[in-house]
Design an enzyme around this catalytic site. Structure first.
Site, PDB file in Angstrom:
ATOM      1  N   ARG A 117       0.848  -1.195   0.000  1.00 60.01           N
ATOM      2  CA  ARG A 117       0.000   0.000   0.000  1.00 60.01           C
ATOM      3  C   ARG A 117       0.876   1.235   0.000  1.00 60.01           C
ATOM      4  NH1 ARG A 117       1.069   2.087   4.795  1.00 60.01           N
ATOM      5  NH2 ARG A 117       1.200   0.747   6.640  1.00 60.01           N
ATOM      6  N   ASP A 120       3.373   5.175   5.153  1.00 59.46           N
ATOM      7  CA  ASP A 120       4.521   4.772   5.963  1.00 59.46           C
ATOM      8  C   ASP A 120       4.115   3.640   6.894  1.00 59.46           C
ATOM      9  OD1 ASP A 120       6.830   5.070   7.976  1.00 59.46           O
ATOM     10  OD2 ASP A 120       7.342   6.633   6.537  1.00 59.46           O
ATOM     11  N   ILE A 121       4.578   3.668   8.116  1.00 64.20           N
ATOM     12  CA  ILE A 121       4.324   2.575   9.055  1.00 64.20           C
ATOM     13  C   ILE A 121       3.083   2.861   9.887  1.00 64.20           C
ATOM     14  CG2 ILE A 121       5.724   3.470  10.972  1.00 64.20           C
ATOM     15  CD1 ILE A 121       6.750   0.500  11.270  1.00 64.20           C
ATOM     16  N   GLY A 193      -4.470   3.935   4.042  1.00 63.87           N
ATOM     17  CA  GLY A 193      -3.419   3.557   3.103  1.00 63.87           C
ATOM     18  C   GLY A 193      -4.014   2.604   2.088  1.00 63.87           C
ATOM     19  N   PHE A 205      -8.573   1.399   5.693  1.00 64.60           N
ATOM     20  CA  PHE A 205      -8.507   2.306   6.843  1.00 64.60           C
ATOM     21  C   PHE A 205      -8.392   1.527   8.140  1.00 64.60           C
ATOM     22  CE2 PHE A 205     -13.010   1.514   5.919  1.00 64.60           C
ATOM     23  CZ  PHE A 205     -13.495   1.113   7.155  1.00 64.60           C
ATOM     24  N   CYS A 222       2.940   6.667  10.805  1.00 59.89           N
ATOM     25  CA  CYS A 222       2.810   7.283   9.478  1.00 59.89           C
ATOM     26  C   CYS A 222       3.950   8.242   9.179  1.00 59.89           C
ATOM     27  CB  CYS A 222       1.455   7.983   9.332  1.00 59.89           C
ATOM     28  SG  CYS A 222       0.058   6.863   9.567  1.00 59.89           S
TER      29      CYS A 222
END
Length: 264
Positions: A117, A120-121, A193, A205, A222
């Site tokens: 996706r 970030d994390i 994402g 989500f 994120c």
């Protein structure tokens, strides 16, 4: 629009294909499947399976149109679940935003996955309502930015039902409390994402309901270093039934996408 089964009453079957135009009929139904507490890897594989099946229909539809045959409407799905403790890193993420090594992950009973996706994390865990819409946007609209904004809007409207004013922060995907410019404590309550292949979506989500927020302390959520994370439980001071939130959220998604969401 409306919902069926555990949600409300639906309008019926998908729109038929148009033989005259050679175009597939638009299917404005979304099949909702609640997977409960589901392992992340298995759920990811299930998303990929559903996406591949829709893409295969779209390939066959192009051949059908060329041969003058009636194309087949493509299905849409919404998978709802919770996950055991897991951290996922998107394509644009930085591995250093995970602050735990393998031993640390094991101590916290968590796993880590690099996934396909955007973003970030982030963290997923029990008490968090995770939604994976597997939608053929050709059935709705072909605009990925509009798609993201509608997902956010459904969460914003759900939070309004609990008396919470939520919104967006310019340049940051997701839903926030204290989101207005100059607010002293902006807090993210829902992360987004997604991936889109030939207008078919996956991922989605993560809406913090009764989430253990301490797990966010082991990442840079994120990739954002200067803002907090919150949950509905934290904001209201009480535990909130996930089924209650799910019912409200799916209703708003149905209205915003002008679709019938069917429990299946």
């Amino acid at each position: 629009m409306s919902l069926s089964s555990s949600y409300a009453t639906s309008s019926g079957t998908p729109a038929p294909a148009s033989a005259a135009s050679g175009e597939p009929g638009l299917n404005r139904q979304v099949l909702v499947r609640n997977l409960g507490l589901a392992p992340y890897e298995a759920t990811w594989a299930y998303q990929e399976e559903l996406l591949a099946s829709i893409l295969a229909i779209k390939v066959q539809n192009r051949l059908a149109a060329e041969e003058g045959r009636t194309p087949e409407p493509t299905p849409n799905y919404l998978l709802l679940c919770q996950h055991p403790h897991v951290y996922t890193l998107g394509k644009s993420g930085k591995p250093e935003h995970l602050l735990l090594d393998e031993d640390g992950l094991a101590r916290h009973g968590a796993t880590f996955h690099r996934i396909n996706r955007g973003g970030d994390i982030t963290y997923h865990g029990p008490g968090q309502l995770v939604g994976y819409p597997i939608l053929d946007l050709d059935n709705f609209f072909t605009d990925i930015h509009r798609y993201l904004r509608l997902l956010e809007e459904a969460v914003i409207r759900t939070l309004a039902s609990y008396g919470l004013a939520a919104g967006r922060i310019a340049g940051l995907t997701g839903v926030w409390l204290d989101f207005t410019e100059g607010a002293v404590n902006p807090r993210k309550i829902c992360a987004l994402g997604v991936k889109c292949s030939r207008w078919v979506t996956m991922h989605g989500f993560a809406f913090n309901i009764n989430t253990d927020l301490s797990y966010f302390g082991h990442i840079v959520p994120c990739g954002i270093t200067d803002k907090a994370v919150t949950s509905l439980q934290q904001e209201l001071g009480r535990e909130v039934p996930l089924a209650e939130v799910e019912h409200l959220l799916v209703g708003h998604l149905a209205d915003l996408f002008e679709a019938d969401f069917i429990a299946a």
